[in-house]
Design an enzyme around this catalytic site. Structure first.
Site, PDB file in Angstrom:
ATOM      1  N   ASN A 261       0.841  -1.196   0.000  1.00 54.32           N
ATOM      2  CA  ASN A 261       0.000   0.000   0.000  1.00 54.32           C
ATOM      3  C   ASN A 261       0.878   1.249   0.000  1.00 54.32           C
ATOM      4  O   ASN A 261       1.964   1.272   0.589  1.00 54.32           O
ATOM      5  CB  ASN A 261      -1.001   0.005   1.163  1.00 54.32           C
ATOM      6  CG  ASN A 261      -0.396  -0.143   2.530  1.00 54.32           C
ATOM      7  OD1 ASN A 261       0.662  -0.742   2.695  1.00 54.32           O
ATOM      8  ND2 ASN A 261      -1.061   0.388   3.540  1.00 54.32           N
ATOM      9  N   ILE A 262       0.401   2.260  -0.694  1.00 54.50           N
ATOM     10  CA  ILE A 262       1.138   3.515  -0.843  1.00 54.50           C
ATOM     11  C   ILE A 262       0.167   4.640  -0.523  1.00 54.50           C
ATOM     12  O   ILE A 262      -0.739   4.931  -1.325  1.00 54.50           O
ATOM     13  CB  ILE A 262       1.692   3.659  -2.280  1.00 54.50           C
ATOM     14  CG1 ILE A 262       2.556   2.445  -2.656  1.00 54.50           C
ATOM     15  CG2 ILE A 262       2.496   4.956  -2.405  1.00 54.50           C
ATOM     16  CD1 ILE A 262       2.934   2.390  -4.131  1.00 54.50           C
ATOM     17  N   GLU A 263       0.316   5.232   0.664  1.00 53.21           N
ATOM     18  CA  GLU A 263      -0.634   6.255   1.102  1.00 53.21           C
ATOM     19  C   GLU A 263      -0.206   7.643   0.624  1.00 53.21           C
ATOM     20  O   GLU A 263       0.894   7.825   0.091  1.00 53.21           O
ATOM     21  CB  GLU A 263      -0.776   6.199   2.627  1.00 53.21           C
ATOM     22  CG  GLU A 263      -1.349   4.862   3.056  1.00 53.21           C
ATOM     23  CD  GLU A 263      -1.645   4.754   4.539  1.00 53.21           C
ATOM     24  OE1 GLU A 263      -1.178   5.627   5.322  1.00 53.21           O
ATOM     25  OE2 GLU A 263      -2.343   3.803   4.917  1.00 53.21           O
ATOM     26  N   ASN A 264      -1.105   8.586   0.808  1.00 52.76           N
ATOM     27  CA  ASN A 264      -0.868   9.947   0.342  1.00 52.76           C
ATOM     28  C   ASN A 264      -1.460  10.924   1.351  1.00 52.76           C
ATOM     29  O   ASN A 264      -2.525  10.638   1.923  1.00 52.76           O
ATOM     30  CB  ASN A 264      -1.542  10.116  -1.036  1.00 52.76           C
ATOM     31  CG  ASN A 264      -1.194  11.425  -1.693  1.00 52.76           C
ATOM     32  OD1 ASN A 264      -1.785  12.454  -1.377  1.00 52.76           O
ATOM     33  ND2 ASN A 264      -0.248  11.383  -2.590  1.00 52.76           N
TER      34      ASN A 264
ATOM     35  N   CYS B  56      -4.095   0.623  -2.503  1.00 52.08           N
ATOM     36  CA  CYS B  56      -3.914  -0.603  -1.727  1.00 52.08           C
ATOM     37  C   CYS B  56      -2.829  -1.489  -2.349  1.00 52.08           C
ATOM     38  O   CYS B  56      -2.516  -1.383  -3.539  1.00 52.08           O
ATOM     39  CB  CYS B  56      -5.211  -1.399  -1.675  1.00 52.08           C
ATOM     40  SG  CYS B  56      -6.535  -0.613  -0.754  1.00 52.08           S
TER      41      CYS B  56
ATOM     42  N   CYS C  41     -10.678  -2.987  -4.384  1.00 52.36           N
ATOM     43  CA  CYS C  41      -9.748  -4.010  -4.879  1.00 52.36           C
ATOM     44  C   CYS C  41     -10.501  -5.231  -5.399  1.00 52.36           C
ATOM     45  O   CYS C  41     -10.113  -5.828  -6.407  1.00 52.36           O
ATOM     46  CB  CYS C  41      -8.757  -4.410  -3.788  1.00 52.36           C
ATOM     47  SG  CYS C  41      -7.541  -3.128  -3.465  1.00 52.36           S
TER      48      CYS C  41
ATOM     49  N   GLU D 273      -2.985  -4.635  -3.127  1.00 42.53           N
ATOM     50  CA  GLU D 273      -3.496  -5.523  -4.181  1.00 42.53           C
ATOM     51  C   GLU D 273      -3.514  -4.811  -5.531  1.00 42.53           C
ATOM     52  O   GLU D 273      -3.113  -5.362  -6.555  1.00 42.53           O
ATOM     53  CB  GLU D 273      -4.926  -5.981  -3.854  1.00 42.53           C
ATOM     54  CG  GLU D 273      -5.066  -6.749  -2.560  1.00 42.53           C
ATOM     55  CD  GLU D 273      -5.362  -5.844  -1.378  1.00 42.53           C
ATOM     56  OE1 GLU D 273      -4.707  -4.792  -1.217  1.00 42.53           O
ATOM     57  OE2 GLU D 273      -6.257  -6.201  -0.592  1.00 42.53           O
TER      58      GLU D 273
ATOM     59  N   CYS E 139     -10.313  -4.710   0.217  1.00 44.48           N
ATOM     60  CA  CYS E 139     -11.390  -3.713   0.261  1.00 44.48           C
ATOM     61  C   CYS E 139     -12.286  -3.879  -0.967  1.00 44.48           C
ATOM     62  O   CYS E 139     -11.945  -4.589  -1.932  1.00 44.48           O
ATOM     63  CB  CYS E 139     -10.816  -2.305   0.346  1.00 44.48           C
ATOM     64  SG  CYS E 139     -10.223  -1.652  -1.234  1.00 44.48           S
TER      65      CYS E 139
END
Ligand code: THU
Length: 139
Positions: free
Chosen positions: A46-49, A57, A97, A59, A94
């Protein structure tokens, strides 16, 4: 159904990919590994911002890597998630995904919720996204 040793590898890669997770806002680290029909594995995290909405996510990261490399046929995915300082959970994908999986995968596509190479729960996409809407609806 992938062979047992392939499932173990997939689950272990998902667990290992948590080390690449960029999750400073949720502190919830997720790794994933998707298996193509011809046996190739693509991994993701996962790569948040800071604007939250653009976060992606694990996946979808793995699937986007595969599709962008020309792979669109998938057999299985493993997902490993949990809080940075906590135990791994059986982390379920989720809704977004699941719908992205639906675009490329059959209802029999296997989804492994992994705590380790040997501790995972197995579902199919059909289990987790019944009565779904997909590309066939538009044809
Ligand atoms: N997350 C995933 O990467 N995959 C899942 O299956 C569930 C949630 C991420 C999104 C966000 O970065 C963090 O976990 C908390 O929701």
């Amino acid at each position: 159904m992938p062979e047992k040793e392939v499932i173990r590898t997939l689950c272990q890669k998902a667990v290992d990919m948590r080390s690449e997770s960029y999750a400073p806002y949720s502190d919830f680290l997720v790794g994933s590994a998707v298996l193509t029909d011809d046996g190739k594995i693509f991994t993701g995290c996962n790569i948040e911002n800071s604007a939250f909405g653009p976060s992606i996510c694990a996946e979808r990261t793995a699937i986007a890597k595969a599709v962008s490399e020309g792979y669109r046929d998938f057999a299985a995915i493993a997902i490993a998630g949990g809080r940075r300082d906590g135990e791994l959970q059986y982390c379920s994908p989720c809704g977004v995904c699941r719908q992205v999986m639906r675009e490329f995968c059959k209802p029999s596509f296997k989804i492994y919720l992994a705590k380790s190479a040997d501790d995972y729960k197995e579902f199919t996409l059909g289990d987790l996204l019944p009565e779904s809407f997909g590309p066939d609806n538009l044809s």
